[in-house]
Enzyme design. Structure first.
Site, short mmCIF file in Angstrom:
data_model
loop_
_atom_site.label_atom_id
_atom_site.label_comp_id
_atom_site.label_asym_id
_atom_site.label_seq_id
_atom_site.Cartn_x
_atom_site.Cartn_y
_atom_site.Cartn_z
N ARG A 38 -9.25 -9.07 2.91
CA ARG A 38 -8.27 -8.51 3.83
C ARG A 38 -8.46 -6.99 3.95
O ARG A 38 -8.44 -6.43 5.04
CB ARG A 38 -6.86 -8.83 3.29
CG ARG A 38 -5.69 -8.26 4.10
CD ARG A 38 -4.40 -8.63 3.37
NE ARG A 38 -3.18 -8.29 4.11
CZ ARG A 38 -2.49 -7.17 3.95
NH1 ARG A 38 -2.91 -6.26 3.08
NH2 ARG A 38 -1.38 -6.96 4.65
N SER A 88 4.16 -6.48 2.71
CA SER A 88 2.81 -6.44 3.28
C SER A 88 1.80 -7.02 2.28
O SER A 88 1.86 -8.19 1.93
CB SER A 88 2.46 -5.01 3.70
OG SER A 88 1.24 -4.96 4.40
N HIS A 128 -0.25 -3.80 10.87
CA HIS A 128 0.84 -4.59 11.45
C HIS A 128 1.07 -4.28 12.94
O HIS A 128 2.20 -4.12 13.39
CB HIS A 128 2.13 -4.40 10.63
CG HIS A 128 1.94 -4.76 9.20
ND1 HIS A 128 1.77 -6.06 8.78
CD2 HIS A 128 1.83 -3.99 8.09
CE1 HIS A 128 1.58 -6.08 7.48
NE2 HIS A 128 1.59 -4.84 7.04
N GLN A 167 0.83 -1.20 0.00
CA GLN A 167 0.00 0.00 0.00
C GLN A 167 0.87 1.26 0.00
O GLN A 167 1.88 1.31 0.69
CB GLN A 167 -0.88 0.00 1.25
CG GLN A 167 -2.19 0.72 1.05
CD GLN A 167 -3.26 0.27 2.05
OE1 GLN A 167 -3.27 -0.86 2.47
NE2 GLN A 167 -4.16 1.16 2.41
#
Length: 290
Positions: free
Chosen positions: A112, A87, A194, A9
């Site tokens: 997700r 990620s 995270h 991202q």
């Protein structure tokens, strides 16, 4: 050996993927297929949408995944000895190395994204970039704070991202600057990716992953959670789920790939962020993009 790496991202930009769509019939089919799977016109937002529209998590994650995966799959030069993704990019890497089908990869990425969006709405949270401090100093300062705040992205030596509650991140930034950080800057993101605050999303993703078919990978995937190369399906699944609440060990992943023989790193997807990080981790390797 060649390592192919996939961005996360933040790599999105207005107009992304239009060249691929216009100039390659196979790519065009993937874009059309993605629109059908998602139930909305992702291509239109990618090609014509504003930076603001592209920043929505439910758009950003599938858009970067689509651009990255299609770039790899339509290229004659995509012959990986190993893959890794930052990620979200880990899902792109798993489609590129044959572990996940394109359809399943996209569906998982969208689930997700939606689960992360929901988790962000449960508690106001954020992330901050920290420059020019040793990792250990950042970790120690985060541990001392009586709020949720953790090291989230080990991007390259001297560049780390922290993640947690708004108050936790603000307090940490002040302490990190006092400890000598060149910069400790709150990022314009919607939540604490995270970090332990992603636990509700982790549970949702775990259920979706259990229902998804995984195939034997064609080459190892170096996963964010432990920075090691994996080919065993059960390990890959476990690490994918853990990734949401655990840090992205990008520095360590690149170092592991180099130790295992990678001499060229090829970035697949929008932007050149990962090439820059790889060069800062080890200036002796070659970097390029598809």
């Amino acid at each position: 050996m060649k390592a192919f790496v996939f961005p996360g991202q933040g790599a999105q930009f207005p107009g992304m993927g239009k060249d691929l769509y216009d100039n390659n019939a196979t790519a065009k089919n993937y874009f059309e297929q993605a629109n059908d799977i998602l139930g909305f016109d992702l291509s239109k937002i990618m090609f014509e949408g504003s930076a603001e529209e592209l920043k929505q998590t439910k758009v950003t994650q599938p858009a970067i995944f689509l651009h990255s995966v299609v770039t790899a799959l339509v290229s004659d030069d995509f012959k990986p000895d190993m893959v890794a993704g930052h990620s979200l990019g880990e899902f792109s890497a798993l489609v590129a190395n044959g572990t996940l089908s394109f359809e399943d990869g996209l569906s998982l990425v969208f689930k997700r994204a939606m689960a992360m969006q929901k988790a962000c709405e449960l508690q106001e949270s954020t992330m901050a970039a920290v420059l020019a401090l040793p990792d250990e100093t950042v970790e120690e300062i985060c541990r001392e704070i009586d709020e949720v705040v953790v090291a989230a992205n080990y991007n390259c030596p001297g560049q780390l991202v922290i993640s947690g509650s708004v108050k936790g991140v603000e307090v940490a930034c002040e302490k990190l600057k006092a400890a000598g950080a060149k910069r400790a800057l709150v990022l314009p993101v919607g939540g604490a990716f995270h970090s332990p605050l992603m636990e509700p999303a982790r549970e949702e993703l775990a259920a979706a992953i259990q229902e998804t078919n995984f195939n034997e990978p064609k080459c190892p995937v170096y996963q964010n959670v432990d920075a090691k190369g994996h080919t065993v399906i059960s390990d890959i699944k476990t690490n994918l789920v853990s990734q949401l609440t655990a840090p992205v060990r990008w520095t360590q992943s690149v170092q592991s790939m180099i130790m295992d023989g990678a001499r060229t790193f090829v970035e697949c997807g929008p932007g050149k962020v990962l090439q820059g990080l790889v060069k800062k981790i080890d200036g002796g390797v070659e970097t390029t993009s598809l």
